[in-house]
Design a protein around this motif. Sequence first.
Motif, mmCIF file in Angstrom:
data_model
loop_
_atom_site.group_PDB
_atom_site.id
_atom_site.type_symbol
_atom_site.label_atom_id
_atom_site.label_comp_id
_atom_site.label_asym_id
_atom_site.label_seq_id
_atom_site.Cartn_x
_atom_site.Cartn_y
_atom_site.Cartn_z
ATOM 1 N N GLN A 110 0.820 -1.208 0.000
ATOM 2 C CA GLN A 110 0.000 0.000 0.000
ATOM 3 C C GLN A 110 0.859 1.266 0.000
ATOM 4 O OE1 GLN A 110 -3.489 0.123 -0.270
ATOM 5 N NE2 GLN A 110 -3.001 -1.984 -0.835
ATOM 6 N N LEU A 111 1.957 1.251 0.739
ATOM 7 C CA LEU A 111 2.854 2.403 0.737
ATOM 8 C C LEU A 111 3.421 2.645 -0.658
ATOM 9 C CD1 LEU A 111 4.706 1.720 4.102
ATOM 10 C CD2 LEU A 111 3.269 3.718 3.640
ATOM 11 N N GLN A 112 3.913 1.589 -1.273
ATOM 12 C CA GLN A 112 4.535 1.754 -2.582
ATOM 13 C C GLN A 112 3.514 2.142 -3.649
ATOM 14 O OE1 GLN A 112 6.798 -1.891 -3.117
ATOM 15 N NE2 GLN A 112 8.563 -1.036 -2.068
ATOM 16 N N GLN A 113 2.293 1.637 -3.544
ATOM 17 C CA GLN A 113 1.247 2.043 -4.490
ATOM 18 C C GLN A 113 0.952 3.540 -4.407
ATOM 19 O OE1 GLN A 113 -2.372 -0.282 -4.505
ATOM 20 N NE2 GLN A 113 -1.239 -2.222 -4.404
ATOM 21 N N ASN A 114 1.251 4.124 -3.261
ATOM 22 C CA ASN A 114 1.035 5.551 -3.061
ATOM 23 C C ASN A 114 2.322 6.362 -3.221
ATOM 24 O OD1 ASN A 114 -1.900 6.167 -2.134
ATOM 25 N ND2 ASN A 114 -1.373 4.246 -1.101
ATOM 26 N N GLY A 115 3.301 5.770 -3.871
ATOM 27 C CA GLY A 115 4.527 6.489 -4.208
ATOM 28 C C GLY A 115 5.499 6.685 -3.073
ATOM 29 N N ILE A 116 5.374 5.872 -2.026
ATOM 30 C CA ILE A 116 6.234 6.001 -0.858
ATOM 31 C C ILE A 116 7.276 4.887 -0.865
ATOM 32 C CG2 ILE A 116 6.315 5.960 1.667
ATOM 33 C CD1 ILE A 116 3.477 7.103 1.639
ATOM 34 N N LYS A 117 8.539 5.261 -0.739
ATOM 35 C CA LYS A 117 9.613 4.270 -0.664
ATOM 36 C C LYS A 117 9.625 3.622 0.723
ATOM 37 C CE LYS A 117 12.699 6.097 -4.189
ATOM 38 N NZ LYS A 117 14.076 6.552 -4.507
ATOM 39 N N THR A 118 9.990 2.351 0.741
ATOM 40 C CA THR A 118 9.919 1.580 1.984
ATOM 41 C C THR A 118 11.305 1.148 2.428
ATOM 42 O OG1 THR A 118 9.518 -0.432 0.697
ATOM 43 C CG2 THR A 118 7.589 0.747 1.518
ATOM 44 N N PHE A 119 11.594 1.408 3.697
ATOM 45 C CA PHE A 119 12.865 1.058 4.313
ATOM 46 C C PHE A 119 12.546 0.241 5.574
ATOM 47 C CE2 PHE A 119 13.182 4.929 1.999
ATOM 48 C CZ PHE A 119 14.482 5.080 1.542
ATOM 49 N N ILE A 120 13.403 -0.712 5.894
ATOM 50 C CA ILE A 120 13.205 -1.483 7.119
ATOM 51 C C ILE A 120 14.514 -1.587 7.881
ATOM 52 C CG2 ILE A 120 13.640 -3.738 6.026
ATOM 53 C CD1 ILE A 120 11.518 -4.915 7.947
ATOM 54 N N GLU A 121 14.404 -1.561 9.195
ATOM 55 C CA GLU A 121 15.538 -1.897 10.062
ATOM 56 C C GLU A 121 15.134 -3.136 10.845
ATOM 57 O OE1 GLU A 121 18.745 -0.256 13.254
ATOM 58 O OE2 GLU A 121 17.915 1.005 11.689
ATOM 59 N N THR A 122 15.934 -4.191 10.731
ATOM 60 C CA THR A 122 15.580 -5.483 11.294
ATOM 61 C C THR A 122 16.805 -6.231 11.794
ATOM 62 O OG1 THR A 122 14.596 -7.645 10.775
ATOM 63 C CG2 THR A 122 15.662 -6.489 8.952
ATOM 64 N N SER A 123 16.583 -7.064 12.792
ATOM 65 C CA SER A 123 17.635 -7.981 13.237
ATOM 66 C C SER A 123 17.792 -9.146 12.275
ATOM 67 C CB SER A 123 17.308 -8.519 14.633
ATOM 68 O OG SER A 123 16.181 -9.397 14.568
ATOM 69 N N GLY A 124 16.795 -9.320 11.398
ATOM 70 C CA GLY A 124 16.843 -10.405 10.428
ATOM 71 C C GLY A 124 16.513 -11.770 10.993
ATOM 72 N N ALA A 125 16.000 -11.803 12.214
ATOM 73 C CA ALA A 125 15.782 -13.084 12.889
ATOM 74 C C ALA A 125 14.552 -13.835 12.384
ATOM 75 C CB ALA A 125 15.677 -12.859 14.399
ATOM 76 N N TYR A 126 13.714 -13.160 11.614
ATOM 77 C CA TYR A 126 12.489 -13.784 11.103
ATOM 78 C C TYR A 126 12.489 -13.746 9.580
ATOM 79 C CZ TYR A 126 10.513 -13.966 15.776
ATOM 80 O OH TYR A 126 10.289 -14.269 17.098
ATOM 81 N N PRO A 127 11.673 -14.586 8.945
ATOM 82 C CA PRO A 127 11.620 -14.596 7.477
ATOM 83 C C PRO A 127 11.234 -13.228 6.925
ATOM 84 C CG PRO A 127 10.537 -16.542 8.363
ATOM 85 C CD PRO A 127 10.841 -15.664 9.532
ATOM 86 N N LEU A 128 11.795 -12.911 5.776
ATOM 87 C CA LEU A 128 11.539 -11.624 5.155
ATOM 88 C C LEU A 128 10.152 -11.594 4.535
ATOM 89 C CD1 LEU A 128 12.917 -8.894 4.477
ATOM 90 C CD2 LEU A 128 13.532 -9.910 2.269
ATOM 91 N N SER A 129 9.389 -10.557 4.870
ATOM 92 C CA SER A 129 8.131 -10.256 4.189
ATOM 93 C C SER A 129 8.170 -8.786 3.826
ATOM 94 C CB SER A 129 6.926 -10.573 5.072
ATOM 95 O OG SER A 129 6.909 -9.730 6.217
ATOM 96 N N GLY A 130 7.283 -8.385 2.927
ATOM 97 C CA GLY A 130 7.243 -6.997 2.495
ATOM 98 C C GLY A 130 8.066 -6.769 1.241
ATOM 99 N N SER A 131 7.790 -5.650 0.605
ATOM 100 C CA SER A 131 8.523 -5.206 -0.587
ATOM 101 C C SER A 131 9.311 -3.959 -0.199
ATOM 102 C CB SER A 131 7.534 -4.898 -1.715
ATOM 103 O OG SER A 131 8.209 -4.391 -2.846
ATOM 104 N N TRP A 132 10.638 -4.026 -0.335
ATOM 105 C CA TRP A 132 11.498 -3.013 0.276
ATOM 106 C C TRP A 132 12.393 -2.334 -0.744
ATOM 107 C CZ3 TRP A 132 9.780 -2.037 4.892
ATOM 108 C CH2 TRP A 132 9.149 -3.059 5.614
ATOM 109 N N ASP A 133 12.511 -1.010 -0.598
ATOM 110 C CA ASP A 133 13.500 -0.271 -1.367
ATOM 111 C C ASP A 133 14.861 -0.300 -0.692
ATOM 112 O OD1 ASP A 133 11.912 1.097 -3.621
ATOM 113 O OD2 ASP A 133 10.696 1.540 -1.855
ATOM 114 N N TRP A 134 14.877 -0.525 0.615
ATOM 115 C CA TRP A 134 16.156 -0.561 1.349
ATOM 116 C C TRP A 134 15.990 -1.430 2.590
ATOM 117 C CZ3 TRP A 134 20.732 1.215 -0.348
ATOM 118 C CH2 TRP A 134 21.798 1.251 0.553
#
Length: 207
Positions: A96-120
């Motif tokens: 929904q964020l990307q459909q509205n022209g918003i870039k998506t960034f995540i900060e994670t420990s990486g301990a869980y499976p990756l979900s989401g569509s990320w620009d960074w």
Amino acid sequence: MAHQVPEDGTLLPLMEEFYTIQGEGYNTGKAAYFIRLGGCDVGCHWCDVKESWDAELHPLTLSDTIVKNAMQHPSKAVVVTGGEPLIYNLDYLTGQLQQNGIKTFIETSGAYPLSGSWDWICLSPKKFKAPTQQVANKANELKVIIFNKSDFAFAEHHASLVGPDCKLYLQPEWSKHQEMTPLIVDYVMANPQWEISLQTHKYLNIP
């Protein structure tokens, strides 16, 4: 986590959301809307947002509402953090964020499976729960917190897991930054594939 968070990610335990300047790592100095989700079982003793650990303390919020709030700000960049945000399915939120022209960034420990569509993707691994190789493979940025001298070896181990184009950062843990920063400076000068990340938002006294 105790909340009955729907598997489709249309409701998420929202701890806080705020518009600020990114303070750490590759994107330091850029305006962004931060979405902090509640819930974490990684358990870093030096965590500066321990109130995020218990998801039940934070209300389940419609992802559509979070997106609507993010759209009110001039910067079209959102940082999803926690807690540990990958506890939840983030496909719907990021879509929904990307459909509205918003870039998506995540900060994670990486301990869980990756979900989401990320620009960074910023991977900040913790000793208490190792990151998955899936997240390491996708990471754009590796940011390792240096709390003591042994953390340099920990950083090198995780640098061996990420891709060749991943940016590498060493960041002093805030309560020990006066002690650790000189060591990091020396290490980066001897190992210039690494860069220094500072928590500039704390120096600037902003969220």
